[in-house]
Design a protein around this motif. Structure first.
Motif, mmCIF file in Angstrom:
data_model
loop_
_atom_site.group_PDB
_atom_site.id
_atom_site.type_symbol
_atom_site.label_atom_id
_atom_site.label_comp_id
_atom_site.label_asym_id
_atom_site.label_seq_id
_atom_site.Cartn_x
_atom_site.Cartn_y
_atom_site.Cartn_z
ATOM 1 N N SER A 213 0.759 -1.053 -0.063
ATOM 2 C CA SER A 213 -0.169 -0.135 0.150
ATOM 3 C C SER A 213 0.837 1.271 -0.093
ATOM 4 N N PRO A 214 0.368 2.263 -0.735
ATOM 5 C CA PRO A 214 0.965 3.558 -0.589
ATOM 6 C C PRO A 214 0.867 4.122 1.096
ATOM 7 N N GLN A 215 1.418 5.199 1.371
ATOM 8 C CA GLN A 215 1.414 5.923 2.616
ATOM 9 C C GLN A 215 1.456 7.250 2.657
ATOM 10 N N THR A 216 0.424 7.900 3.288
ATOM 11 C CA THR A 216 0.389 9.489 3.536
ATOM 12 C C THR A 216 0.968 9.646 4.695
ATOM 13 N N GLN A 217 1.242 11.039 4.874
ATOM 14 C CA GLN A 217 1.851 11.800 5.932
ATOM 15 C C GLN A 217 1.450 13.279 6.011
ATOM 16 N N SER A 218 1.686 13.895 7.147
ATOM 17 C CA SER A 218 1.268 15.227 7.159
ATOM 18 C C SER A 218 2.384 16.016 7.949
ATOM 19 N N MET A 219 2.472 17.271 7.469
ATOM 20 C CA MET A 219 3.189 18.278 8.068
ATOM 21 C C MET A 219 2.161 19.245 8.654
ATOM 22 N N TYR A 220 2.816 20.020 9.728
ATOM 23 C CA TYR A 220 1.905 20.933 10.394
ATOM 24 C C TYR A 220 2.557 22.059 10.576
ATOM 25 N N ILE A 221 1.851 23.322 10.429
ATOM 26 C CA ILE A 221 2.384 24.497 10.463
ATOM 27 C C ILE A 221 1.644 25.287 11.464
ATOM 28 N N PHE A 222 2.322 25.799 12.566
ATOM 29 C CA PHE A 222 1.806 26.650 13.527
ATOM 30 C C PHE A 222 2.315 27.923 13.739
ATOM 31 N N PRO A 223 1.378 29.215 14.181
ATOM 32 C CA PRO A 223 1.796 30.427 14.293
ATOM 33 C C PRO A 223 3.004 30.610 15.335
ATOM 34 N N THR A 224 3.885 31.668 15.106
ATOM 35 C CA THR A 224 4.879 32.021 16.172
ATOM 36 C C THR A 224 4.406 33.674 16.356
ATOM 37 N N HIS A 225 4.804 34.152 17.498
ATOM 38 C CA HIS A 225 4.214 35.639 17.854
ATOM 39 C C HIS A 225 5.617 36.357 18.112
ATOM 40 N N TYR A 226 5.364 37.720 17.534
ATOM 41 C CA TYR A 226 6.277 38.695 17.928
ATOM 42 C C TYR A 226 5.540 39.976 18.148
ATOM 43 N N ALA A 227 6.406 40.930 19.008
ATOM 44 C CA ALA A 227 5.853 42.240 19.408
ATOM 45 C C ALA A 227 6.963 43.192 19.681
ATOM 46 N N LEU A 228 6.807 44.393 19.278
ATOM 47 C CA LEU A 228 7.646 45.225 19.603
ATOM 48 C C LEU A 228 6.918 46.511 20.473
#
Length: 430
Positions: free
Chosen positions: A76-91
């Motif tokens: 069988s073929p196989q899937t996988q997932s990447m995940y993207i999450f926010p980062t936070h910056y302030a001045l």
């Protein structure tokens, strides 16, 4: 009898004041601005954004004889997932009330119209400049890398790396470290803990004078803004890389196709041939003649100059035409197919990143702007007695991430020679 000199009448004369407020520094962000204008943007929350992909093909290929026609077992073929999450910056910014009121007065009282809005624009430009620096980084927030070991508190000289290296961020010396009272941390990368803290007392190019206020500093330590280590978005130095790492949740040692192809010059001079080699790598890897077409290339002005100067000996002049016997100098522009070159001085001096814009993206929980859920332009600082004060604060920043859909749509060149190349370290203060 005494001659009347100017100090006798000084109170009768008005001071001449330049009507323009000038900056000792530049706040331009050509790379990140180009990226923001040309790549797709999506909304994001702390729940994250999932990118699914096939990571293995189906198997069971069978070459058989009529007399032995059983097929191999299906795989069988196989899937996988990447995940993207926010980062936070302030001045953040905090103003005394008399400063706000003074800047809001009639503009004729402010030099060059530098009222409140112009002052706030400086903060916006400064924040944009820090984002530009991090755009080429690896998410650690490194502004410099120490090449010194400092074992005690107090005044010391901090030397920082400037040489081309296998890892990003090593070529900027101490140029990004400012003597504005900001606290910087030296990080123990083995533990991620703060090894030492310091402020800059005298800025410099490859080194600066600092005041170590706590701990120590070791050679190789990344230098970051206080409390910011590994909290920035992952820049080009991370998402376009050949190093084994965790990319958007997946180990590239387990999934090596997530690594980007690279031409490692190992100290050799950057040449047009290097660009053709990396483009041929892309065409080979993708098995597609147009794989290297329509790419954006992020490169420093110094390395761009290296490419332009290589064509000098190929120039020609027309003895009978306009200009007569005038030899042409170095060409103003360099082109390489349909590649769009973005000259960005904050890029690593030894690198050039090639990116297909539809293979990367920008995700935003909060676009760059003001933190103001309460819709208040200014917020009173409550003060030590929690009863208020004549100090007022606001903050700008962003909650975002840049990421990659298809690593095979990116490539880069690293460790280009810096011998004789104009860099931020050699060109003077930024």
């Amino acid at each position: 009898m005494a001659n009347v000199d100017f100090q006798n009448i000084a109170d009768l004369k008005r001071e001449d004041v330049d009507n323009r407020v000038r900056s000792y520094f530049e706040n331009r962000a050509p790379g990140y601005n180009s990226f923001s204008d040309n790549v797709p943007s999506k909304e994001l929350t702390d729940k994250g954004y999932r990118v699914a992909m096939w990571v293995t093909r189906p198997g069971g290929h069978t070459a058989f004889l009529p007399s032995a026609s059983d097929f191999n077992a299906a795989v069988s073929p196989q899937t996988q997932s990447m995940y993207i999450f926010p980062t936070h910056y302030a001045l953040p910014m905090v103003f005394q009330g008399n400063v706000v009121r003074g800047l809001m007065r009639d503009q004729k009282d402010n030099i060059g119209g530098q009222g409140l809005n112009s002052t706030l624009q400086l903060y916006a430009d400064t924040a944009t400049k820090r984002i530009e620096m991090m755009f080429y980084g690896d998410g650690t927030g490194a502004l410099a890398y120490s090449s010194s070991t400092i074992g005690s508190t107090g005044s010391a000289t901090l030397n920082c790396t400037t040489a081309a290296a296998a890892t990003p961020g090593q070529t900027k010396g101490a140029r990004r470290l400012e003597n504005n009272g900001a606290v910087y941390n030296a990080i123990n990368t083995s533990t991620g803990a703060v090894r030492g803290s310091f402020t800059v007392t005298t800025m410099g190019a490859s080194s600066c004078t600092i005041n170590v206020i706590a701990g120590t500093i070791s050679s190789g330590d990344p230098i970051v803004d206080a409390n910011s280590y590994n909290r920035w978005f992952r820049g080009l130095g991370w998402i376009v890389s050949d190093q084994n790492r965790t990319l958007q949740g997946l180990s590239t040692s387990s999934y090596p196709d997530l690594n980007a192809p690279v031409v490692d010059l190992a100290g050799a001079v950057l040449t047009p041939a290097a660009f053709e080699n990396i483009k041929a790598t892309l065409r080979t890897r993708n098995n597609e003649a147009v794989a290297a077409d329509d790419m954006s290339c992020y490169i420093t002005p110094g390395q761009m100059s290296v490419l332009k100067k290589q064509g000098y000996s190929l120039g020609w002049y027309d003895r009978g035409g306009e200009g007569g016997d005038t030899v042409k100098g170095v060409a103003k522009n360099y082109s390489d197919g349909d590649t769009r070159f973005i000259e960005a001085a904050d890029n690593d001096e030894d690198r050039a990143y090639l990116v297909k814009n539809d293979c990367v993206g920008r995700w935003e929980e909060m676009p760059f702007g003001e933190y103001n859920f309460d819709q208040q332009t200014w917020r009173m600082v409550l003060g030590s007695n929690q009863t208020g004060s004549d100090n007022y604060q606001r903050a700008i920043g962003t909650c975002a991430q840049i990421g990659i859909y298809l690593p095979r749509g990116t490539a880069f060149i690293k460790r280009a020679s810096l011998s004789g190349v104009v860099t931020q370290v050699t060109s003077g203060p930024i």
